[in-house]
Design a protein around this motif. Structure first.
Motif, PDB file in Angstrom:
ATOM      1  N   CYS A 156      -2.192  -1.947  -7.983  1.00 27.66           N
ATOM      2  CA  CYS A 156      -1.153  -1.961  -6.939  1.00 27.66           C
ATOM      3  C   CYS A 156       0.226  -1.736  -7.548  1.00 27.66           C
ATOM      4  O   CYS A 156       1.042  -0.994  -7.000  1.00 27.66           O
ATOM      5  CB  CYS A 156      -1.181  -3.285  -6.175  1.00 27.66           C
ATOM      6  SG  CYS A 156      -2.582  -3.444  -5.056  1.00 27.66           S
ATOM      7  N   LEU A 171       0.769  -0.620   4.198  1.00 27.77           N
ATOM      8  CA  LEU A 171       0.076  -0.597   2.918  1.00 27.77           C
ATOM      9  C   LEU A 171       0.976  -1.044   1.769  1.00 27.77           C
ATOM     10  O   LEU A 171       0.537  -1.775   0.875  1.00 27.77           O
ATOM     11  CB  LEU A 171      -0.477   0.805   2.642  1.00 27.77           C
ATOM     12  CG  LEU A 171      -1.355   0.953   1.408  1.00 27.77           C
ATOM     13  CD1 LEU A 171      -2.564   0.028   1.487  1.00 27.77           C
ATOM     14  CD2 LEU A 171      -1.804   2.388   1.243  1.00 27.77           C
ATOM     15  N   TYR A 218       1.148  -4.711   1.872  1.00 32.87           N
ATOM     16  CA  TYR A 218      -0.126  -5.285   1.444  1.00 32.87           C
ATOM     17  C   TYR A 218      -0.267  -5.239  -0.079  1.00 32.87           C
ATOM     18  O   TYR A 218      -0.779  -6.175  -0.681  1.00 32.87           O
ATOM     19  CB  TYR A 218      -1.293  -4.555   2.116  1.00 32.87           C
ATOM     20  CG  TYR A 218      -2.635  -5.116   1.716  1.00 32.87           C
ATOM     21  CD1 TYR A 218      -3.058  -6.341   2.189  1.00 32.87           C
ATOM     22  CD2 TYR A 218      -3.461  -4.426   0.837  1.00 32.87           C
ATOM     23  CE1 TYR A 218      -4.270  -6.870   1.808  1.00 32.87           C
ATOM     24  CE2 TYR A 218      -4.672  -4.946   0.453  1.00 32.87           C
ATOM     25  CZ  TYR A 218      -5.079  -6.178   0.941  1.00 32.87           C
ATOM     26  OH  TYR A 218      -6.271  -6.707   0.550  1.00 32.87           O
ATOM     27  N   CYS A 222      -0.810  -8.416  -2.505  1.00 35.85           N
ATOM     28  CA  CYS A 222      -1.904  -8.503  -3.480  1.00 35.85           C
ATOM     29  C   CYS A 222      -1.373  -8.946  -4.843  1.00 35.85           C
ATOM     30  O   CYS A 222      -1.949  -9.815  -5.498  1.00 35.85           O
ATOM     31  CB  CYS A 222      -2.613  -7.159  -3.579  1.00 35.85           C
ATOM     32  SG  CYS A 222      -3.938  -7.098  -4.781  1.00 35.85           S
ATOM     33  N   VAL A 254      -7.235 -12.174  -0.633  1.00 34.66           N
ATOM     34  CA  VAL A 254      -6.902 -10.753  -0.631  1.00 34.66           C
ATOM     35  C   VAL A 254      -7.973  -9.927   0.088  1.00 34.66           C
ATOM     36  O   VAL A 254      -7.659  -9.228   1.055  1.00 34.66           O
ATOM     37  CB  VAL A 254      -6.639 -10.236  -2.069  1.00 34.66           C
ATOM     38  CG1 VAL A 254      -6.457  -8.738  -2.079  1.00 34.66           C
ATOM     39  CG2 VAL A 254      -5.430 -10.931  -2.662  1.00 34.66           C
ATOM     40  N   PRO A 255      -9.241  -9.980  -0.318  1.00 33.93           N
ATOM     41  CA  PRO A 255     -10.236  -9.190   0.417  1.00 33.93           C
ATOM     42  C   PRO A 255     -10.478  -9.713   1.833  1.00 33.93           C
ATOM     43  O   PRO A 255     -10.766  -8.932   2.737  1.00 33.93           O
ATOM     44  CB  PRO A 255     -11.500  -9.274  -0.430  1.00 33.93           C
ATOM     45  CG  PRO A 255     -11.274 -10.341  -1.417  1.00 33.93           C
ATOM     46  CD  PRO A 255      -9.809 -10.562  -1.535  1.00 33.93           C
ATOM     47  N   ALA A 285      -7.842  -8.184   3.927  1.00 33.29           N
ATOM     48  CA  ALA A 285      -8.135  -6.761   4.101  1.00 33.29           C
ATOM     49  C   ALA A 285      -9.216  -6.557   5.157  1.00 33.29           C
ATOM     50  O   ALA A 285      -9.118  -5.654   5.991  1.00 33.29           O
ATOM     51  CB  ALA A 285      -8.564  -6.143   2.773  1.00 33.29           C
ATOM     52  N   LYS A 301      -7.599  -7.246   8.623  1.00 29.34           N
ATOM     53  CA  LYS A 301      -6.764  -6.132   9.057  1.00 29.34           C
ATOM     54  C   LYS A 301      -7.613  -4.909   9.386  1.00 29.34           C
ATOM     55  O   LYS A 301      -7.341  -4.191  10.339  1.00 29.34           O
ATOM     56  CB  LYS A 301      -5.735  -5.761   7.987  1.00 29.34           C
ATOM     57  CG  LYS A 301      -4.576  -6.705   7.925  1.00 29.34           C
ATOM     58  CD  LYS A 301      -3.825  -6.649   9.220  1.00 29.34           C
ATOM     59  CE  LYS A 301      -2.398  -7.064   9.034  1.00 29.34           C
ATOM     60  NZ  LYS A 301      -1.647  -7.036  10.289  1.00 29.34           N
ATOM     61  N   GLY A 302      -8.639  -4.670   8.581  1.00 29.01           N
ATOM     62  CA  GLY A 302      -9.519  -3.527   8.817  1.00 29.01           C
ATOM     63  C   GLY A 302     -10.284  -3.648  10.119  1.00 29.01           C
ATOM     64  O   GLY A 302     -10.446  -2.674  10.851  1.00 29.01           O
TER      65      GLY A 302
END
Length: 170
Positions: free
Chosen positions: A56, A87, A90, A94, A119-120, A123, A126-127
């Motif tokens: 990142c 992004l 994000y 991260c 973190v995941p 994600a 949000k996904g």
């Protein structure tokens, strides 16, 4: 006027990247010193869970670093705005969560790496929201083919979409 805004964004990006890299260096060196001189922590976990933060940082560096002309030194590109939502935000999150996990692992032990699971999980959250929004926009919502959010609209009123000409016709 536009040149002034571009120069301001370039200056802001350089400052943000300097702070990001300096903090990252300090926290990672502090973790390694802590591991070798005070209390042993899992280096394998450290390397595995620090890779996304390093990636990142690299992506933020590539996108946000201003580019200058080699001969004249004139600003060619100010880079992407590092204060953007989405992004970019994000990726910063991260990195910051990784730093928080490193600090907590130093102080309380290896089980604090569980904080990094945020973190995941974020994600995926949000996904899934993005996926449900895309389904709703394509008309695949669960209520008779109507996009989500439009179930309560009366059928005789047209949706407020399209350009001005189309809205005037309706």
């Amino acid at each position: 006027m536009a040149q002034k805004a571009t120069k301001a964004r370039a200056k802001s990006n350089v400052e943000s990247l300097k702070n990001l890299h300096l903090c990252s260096l300090c926290i990672n060196v502090l973790f390694l010193l802590w591991h070798f001189f005070f209390k042993s922590r899992s280096l394998l976990t450290y390397f595995l869970l620090s890779i996304p933060a390093f990636l990142c940082e690299y992506a933020l560096e590539r996108a946000g670093r201003p580019k200058y002309h080699p001969q004249t030194g004139a600003l060619v590109s100010a880079g992407d705005d590092l204060k953007n939502a989405g992004l970019t935000e994000y990726m910063f999150d991260c990195v910051w969560i990784t730093w928080a996990a490193l600090t907590l692992v130093m102080l309380f032990g290896n089980w604090m790496w569980l904080l990094w699971s945020v973190v995941p999980a974020f994600a995926l959250y949000k996904g899934s929201a993005l996926l449900s929004m895309a389904r709703g926009m394509m008309g695949m919502g669960g209520s008779g083919g109507m996009p989500q959010g439009m179930e309560g609209m009366p059928q005789d009123q047209p949706a407020q979409g399209g350009n001005r000409k189309q809205r005037r016709k309706a």
